[in-house]
Design a protein around this motif. Structure first.
Motif, short mmCIF file in Angstrom:
data_model
loop_
_atom_site.label_atom_id
_atom_site.label_comp_id
_atom_site.label_asym_id
_atom_site.label_seq_id
_atom_site.Cartn_x
_atom_site.Cartn_y
_atom_site.Cartn_z
N GLN A 263 7.20 5.25 1.44
CA GLN A 263 5.83 5.29 0.78
C GLN A 263 4.88 5.74 1.30
OE1 GLN A 263 4.30 1.96 -2.01
NE2 GLN A 263 2.81 1.58 -0.37
N GLY B 295 0.71 7.42 1.29
CA GLY B 295 -0.55 7.31 0.47
C GLY B 295 -1.45 8.61 1.00
N THR B 296 -2.01 8.72 2.36
CA THR B 296 -2.81 9.45 2.84
C THR B 296 -2.45 11.26 2.35
OG1 THR B 296 -3.31 8.29 4.45
CG2 THR B 296 -3.79 10.62 4.82
N TYR C 164 -14.18 13.89 -0.66
CA TYR C 164 -13.20 13.32 -0.14
C TYR C 164 -12.10 14.17 0.65
CZ TYR C 164 -10.79 8.61 0.20
OH TYR C 164 -10.11 7.45 0.17
N GLY D 8 2.01 5.45 -2.68
CA GLY D 8 1.53 4.11 -2.80
C GLY D 8 0.17 3.97 -3.82
N GLY D 9 0.16 2.62 -4.14
CA GLY D 9 -1.11 2.42 -4.81
C GLY D 9 -2.37 2.62 -4.17
N MET D 10 -3.43 3.12 -4.57
CA MET D 10 -4.51 3.47 -4.06
C MET D 10 -5.82 3.31 -4.82
SD MET D 10 -3.47 6.81 -1.57
CE MET D 10 -2.74 7.80 -2.94
N ALA D 11 -6.52 2.46 -4.48
CA ALA D 11 -7.70 1.61 -5.29
C ALA D 11 -8.70 2.84 -5.61
CB ALA D 11 -8.33 0.48 -4.53
N GLY E 105 3.18 3.86 6.13
CA GLY E 105 2.30 4.08 7.23
C GLY E 105 2.47 5.21 8.31
N GLY E 106 1.84 6.00 8.18
CA GLY E 106 2.12 7.15 9.43
C GLY E 106 3.26 7.98 9.10
N SER F 180 -1.33 3.04 8.42
CA SER F 180 -1.75 3.34 7.03
C SER F 180 -3.14 3.59 6.77
CB SER F 180 -1.10 2.08 6.14
OG SER F 180 0.00 1.84 6.35
N GLY F 181 -3.66 4.01 5.84
CA GLY F 181 -4.97 4.06 5.29
C GLY F 181 -5.02 2.62 4.34
N LEU G 75 -10.94 5.69 2.76
CA LEU G 75 -9.73 5.16 3.20
C LEU G 75 -8.78 6.37 3.31
CD1 LEU G 75 -9.11 2.17 0.71
CD2 LEU G 75 -10.17 2.04 3.04
N ASN H 60 0.86 -1.20 -8.88
CA ASN H 60 0.45 -2.00 -7.80
C ASN H 60 -0.57 -2.91 -8.14
OD1 ASN H 60 -1.92 -2.00 -5.31
ND2 ASN H 60 0.31 -2.42 -4.58
N ILE I 71 -7.95 5.65 -6.88
CA ILE I 71 -7.66 7.20 -6.62
C ILE I 71 -6.00 7.14 -7.43
CG2 ILE I 71 -6.47 8.47 -4.71
CD1 ILE I 71 -8.47 7.24 -2.84
N GLU J 106 4.78 -2.22 5.83
CA GLU J 106 3.51 -1.22 5.86
C GLU J 106 3.11 -1.45 7.11
OE1 GLU J 106 0.16 -0.03 2.82
OE2 GLU J 106 -0.37 -1.77 4.29
C1 LIG Z 1 -6.97 5.72 0.10
C2 LIG Z 1 -5.97 4.88 0.14
C3 LIG Z 1 -6.26 3.51 -0.82
C4 LIG Z 1 -5.45 2.58 -0.68
N1 LIG Z 1 -5.31 1.34 -1.61
C5 LIG Z 1 -4.47 0.54 -1.82
C6 LIG Z 1 -4.22 -0.23 -2.78
O1 LIG Z 1 -5.14 -0.38 -3.49
N2 LIG Z 1 -3.18 -1.03 -2.84
C7 LIG Z 1 -2.02 -1.36 -2.10
O2 LIG Z 1 -1.32 -2.01 -2.01
N3 LIG Z 1 -2.28 -0.22 -0.82
C8 LIG Z 1 -3.30 0.62 -0.82
N4 LIG Z 1 -3.01 1.57 0.11
C9 LIG Z 1 -1.92 1.72 0.84
C10 LIG Z 1 -0.96 2.78 0.26
O3 LIG Z 1 -0.30 2.29 -0.93
C11 LIG Z 1 0.23 3.26 1.41
O4 LIG Z 1 1.09 2.17 1.63
C12 LIG Z 1 -0.18 3.85 2.65
O5 LIG Z 1 -1.25 4.67 2.41
C13 LIG Z 1 0.91 4.31 3.42
O6 LIG Z 1 0.40 4.88 4.66
P1 LIG Z 1 -0.37 6.25 4.91
O7 LIG Z 1 -1.64 6.28 4.36
O8 LIG Z 1 -0.13 6.47 6.23
O9 LIG Z 1 0.78 7.36 4.08
C14 LIG Z 1 -4.21 2.79 0.22
C15 LIG Z 1 -3.94 3.80 0.90
C16 LIG Z 1 -5.06 4.82 0.95
C17 LIG Z 1 -4.81 5.85 2.00
#
Ligand SMILES: Cc1cc2nc3c(=O)[nH]c(=O)nc-3n(C[C@H](O)[C@H](O)[C@H](O)COP(=O)(O)O)c2cc1C
Lengths: 314, 73
Positions: free
Chosen positions: A190, A192-193, A207, A19-22, A170-171, A142-143, A277, A70, A24, A138
């Protein structure tokens, strides 16, 4: 091999998105995930067009596989970065925080697969008909920015509400989660974490260590009052916001407290002021690994589980 | 007419008095977030038999009503 509607829609080996992560998910992480057989996604976050062009160039220098971007629709630079992904002919565009309808023509003409993130059935219905190729459902585990409904409850309800392929987010952090997501009706996942601990993820070591130390109850949601709740690891910053949120403090002061905190966490590793996050699965992330190995491990496990499901039927 | 329908939906959603919902009431003040708005729009579509394509963020109830009126043609 696990093949689904998602691996047919996008030429990837495994039905998994990072997933996109700001602050990161940059070009380097996205390329590593794409080289590992998944779909890496660059976060455009609130940054400007130049930053995004640079990161797309970085990704292209490291991989010839497809990757995504993203787009945060609330970003002040949304119009500019929306144009960049079209000009650069990015293969997959995921969107968060709103309705991408106004960019849909532009992106479809550029040949992109547009995949909005949704946190409710109504959003799925609304965004699903505007030309989206698939939807990411989602859940609140999720984070990052989150809705209330959990992945377990959301995914089957979104699947019932759309004919598009649904990607669960998510999860999910291992093969059990992937198998469960497929059982709920999703055709991909998808994460992220878990990718925070990819070796190719360039965040500050503080981090990474914070994620490694996390347990199942290490995260907290703040920001509800301002209408954009986020899930992060408990920290001096998040605890302070959590306490102040329901005090007399003004919205403007609260906004000011949150300013720059994502960068402080990801880039500076500021344990006091940073907002780290992460999702509820942070407690399952135990080691740092190359992205390719993360993906391989997850899908080996998922395959083993799915091959064995017959054992419950007597 | 659209305004009354939206007001009724909102009153139903948040459990407030329909008389308290004015054209200038903001969704934020009424405690309605973007997910709630999406849900109400889908409900309105079913009731009115039209498709509402939201491209801009709506701040007030009056804005949403006006927008939907214009989409009805
Ligand atoms: C550190 C972090 C930053 C994130 N930033 C964004 C973001 O900029 N845009 C977005 O659409 N989702 C963002 N997400 C959500 C992730 O893209 C993803 O959907 C989510 O992490 C999935 O759940 P999980 O953390 O349980 O794996 C972010 C998640 C994390 C953990």
């Amino acid at each position: 091999m696990i093949k689904t509607a998602l691996t047919e829609l996008i030429p990837i080996e495994y039905p998994i998105f990072q997933g996109g992560m700001a602050w990161i998910a940059d070009g380097k992480l996205a390329a590593a995930v794409s080289n590992g057989g998944g779909l890496g996604i660059i976060a455009a976050m609130n940054a400007d067009a130049d930053y995004l062009r640079q990161q797309i160039a970085v990704a292209r220098s490291l991989t010839d596989k497809p990757f995504g971007v993203n787009i945060m629709l609330m970003s002040p630079n949304a119009d500019a970065v929306a144009q960049v992904v079209a000009d650069e002919k990015v293969a997959v565009i995921t969107t968060g925080a709103g309705n991408p309808a106004k960019y849909m023509d532009l992106w479809q003409q550029a040949g992109a697969c547009v995949i909005p993130v949704v946190a409710s059935v109504a959003m799925a219905k609304m965004l699903g008909r505007s030309g989206a190729a698939a939807l990411i459902a989602e859940g609140g585990e999720s984070g990052g920015h989150v809705g209330d409904t959990t992945t377990m409850a959301l995914v089957p309800q979104v699947c019932d509400a759309t004919t598009l392929p649904v990607i669960a987010a998510g999860g999910i952090a291992d093969g059990r989660g992937v198998a469960a997501a497929l059982m709920l009706g999703a055709c991909g996942v998808q994460l992220g974490t878990r990718f925070l601990l990819a070796e190719e993820c360039s965040i500050h070591t503080n981090y990474k260590e914070k994620v490694l130390k996390a347990t199942d109850i290490s995260t907290i949601i703040t920001g509800k009052r301002l209408g954009h709740p986020v899930r992060s690891l408990k920290s001096p910053f998040s605890n302070a916001v959590f306490k102040l949120e329901y005090s007399q403090i003004s919205d403007a002061e609260l906004e000011e407290m949150a300013r720059d905190t994502l960068r402080l966490a990801a880039v500076e590793g500021d344990m006091q002021k940073g907002c780290f996050l992460a999702g509820q699965v942070a407690g399952m992330v135990k080691k740092s690994q190359p992205a390719r190995q993360i993906i391989q491990e997850i899908f080996d496990e998922a395959e083993l589980i799915l091959k064995g499901v017959n054992r419950w039927i007597k | 007419m659209v305004f009354e329908k939206i007001a009724a939906l909102i009153a139903d959603h948040v459990g407030c008095d329909i008389a308290d919902i004015k054209a200038e009431s903001t969704f934020e003040a009424l405690g309605i977030d973007s997910l709630d708005t999406a849900e109400m729009v889908i409900e309105l579509e079913e009731e009115l038999g039209i498709e509402i394509q939201l491209k801009e963020k709506m701040e007030t109830v009056g804005q949403l009503a006006k927008y939907i009126e214009s989409q009805k043609g």
